[in-house]
Design an enzyme around this catalytic site. Sequence first.
Site, mmCIF file in Angstrom:
data_model
loop_
_atom_site.group_PDB
_atom_site.id
_atom_site.type_symbol
_atom_site.label_atom_id
_atom_site.label_comp_id
_atom_site.label_asym_id
_atom_site.label_seq_id
_atom_site.Cartn_x
_atom_site.Cartn_y
_atom_site.Cartn_z
ATOM 1 N N ILE A 12 46.987 43.052 46.875
ATOM 2 C CA ILE A 12 46.013 42.000 47.174
ATOM 3 C C ILE A 12 46.667 40.865 47.959
ATOM 4 C CG2 ILE A 12 44.384 40.333 46.197
ATOM 5 C CD1 ILE A 12 43.564 43.338 45.987
ATOM 6 N N ASP A 33 57.464 35.752 46.146
ATOM 7 C CA ASP A 33 57.594 36.963 45.347
ATOM 8 C C ASP A 33 59.065 37.116 44.986
ATOM 9 O OD1 ASP A 33 57.797 39.743 44.446
ATOM 10 O OD2 ASP A 33 55.752 39.931 45.223
ATOM 11 N N ARG A 78 60.716 33.092 40.216
ATOM 12 C CA ARG A 78 59.996 33.759 39.132
ATOM 13 C C ARG A 78 58.984 32.819 38.477
ATOM 14 N NH1 ARG A 78 61.766 38.561 36.813
ATOM 15 N NH2 ARG A 78 63.592 39.488 37.815
ATOM 16 N N SER A 149 36.950 40.052 39.245
ATOM 17 C CA SER A 149 37.582 41.320 39.629
ATOM 18 C C SER A 149 36.831 41.958 40.787
ATOM 19 C CB SER A 149 37.580 42.290 38.442
ATOM 20 O OG SER A 149 36.261 42.772 38.215
ATOM 21 N N CYS A 150 37.450 42.963 41.385
ATOM 22 C CA CYS A 150 36.806 43.675 42.491
ATOM 23 C C CYS A 150 35.514 44.332 42.026
ATOM 24 C CB CYS A 150 37.763 44.721 43.078
ATOM 25 S SG CYS A 150 38.455 45.868 41.872
ATOM 26 N N THR A 151 35.522 44.856 40.804
ATOM 27 C CA THR A 151 34.338 45.541 40.284
ATOM 28 C C THR A 151 33.221 44.557 39.957
ATOM 29 O OG1 THR A 151 35.754 47.312 39.418
ATOM 30 C CG2 THR A 151 33.519 47.167 38.533
ATOM 31 N N THR A 209 36.937 48.591 31.088
ATOM 32 C CA THR A 209 36.829 47.527 32.089
ATOM 33 C C THR A 209 35.947 46.421 31.536
ATOM 34 O OG1 THR A 209 36.074 46.916 34.307
ATOM 35 C CG2 THR A 209 34.911 48.719 33.259
ATOM 36 N N ASN A 314 37.861 48.294 47.018
ATOM 37 C CA ASN A 314 38.373 47.439 45.940
ATOM 38 C C ASN A 314 39.589 46.616 46.362
ATOM 39 O OD1 ASN A 314 38.955 50.537 45.402
ATOM 40 N ND2 ASN A 314 40.827 49.443 44.801
#
EC number: 1.2.1.12
Length: 332
Positions: A12, A33, A78, A149-151, A209, A314
């Site tokens: 993402i 990161d 971190r 969320s994507c869903t 989910t 997604n």
Amino acid sequence: MVRIAINGFGRIGRLVLRVALSRSNIEVVAVNDPFITTDYAAYMFKYDSTHGRYAGEVTHDDKHIIIDGKKIAVHQERDPANLPWGSENIDIAIDSTGVFKELDTAQKHIDAGAKKVVITAPSSTAPMFVVGVNEDKYTSDLKIVSNASCTTNCLAPLAKVIDEAFGIEEGLMTTVHSLTATQKTVDGPSHKDWRGGRTASGNIIPSSTGAAKAVGKVLPQLQGKLTGMAFRVPTVDVSVVDLTVKLQKETTYDEIKKVIKQASEGKLKGVLGYTEDAVVSSDFLGDSRSSIFDASAGIQLSPKFVKLVSWYDNEYGYSTRVVDLVEHVAKN
């Protein structure tokens, strides 16, 4: 110009960067990161097995990835609290780690100097917004928000249209979902979800989910009316929602199609799509819409009982909505 930083350079995070670079009102200042160096960040951004090679020029130096001549700082912290968001004058930090998704942990970005935070995961404590559904409820005093969320981004626009037109009595959702990074390439330990530890590329894996229940958070009138489950399947990207609902008003499937088509061409254009073509999952790779209703796949049993089918990329569709939400937060 909105100055943003991206924390977490996974699927993402990298796609959010691709989308953000196409927006003239957004400047990507930094990515963070702890697990990647600048040369590896440049490599991962340039080459993508699912969405193809980045069309522009990608290079790097010791402290930056350089995309089409634009330098983007790369940090390796971190703890987000140690990031230089204050000195870099970050307006909005996008957290796409999947780790700092609650108010208390996302607050680290605020402590580091970011003015606001958008979380690219569902959250049990941060307010959730789905573009096209409830972003109008956002108020400027909210410093930390979730893009759900994507869903949920696929289901909520469809549920909103159906509920407003016909009323949803109750419903069950199944998402047939492409594999993601949390799954295993071969059978391995997964103590919380034993089935989730099985080989991703060789199994259809039933999973839980919270996406359907989360719709009740963005559409309060549907609280307690929807729940759902998932099947993880061996495709690299694109998923599909099956929403089976009992309606309050009697209707025909043709009328349902008409209402969804009108919404897709009107107030939800760019978020909700509509197709009558004989499509399959790969036809939606790279689709920036949240939810594309498949008119020829749905069925009706009786005037109040229907099954509706809607596709979504997604990865790419969701990443596009993240950037849309960032723009909305910045303006409001």
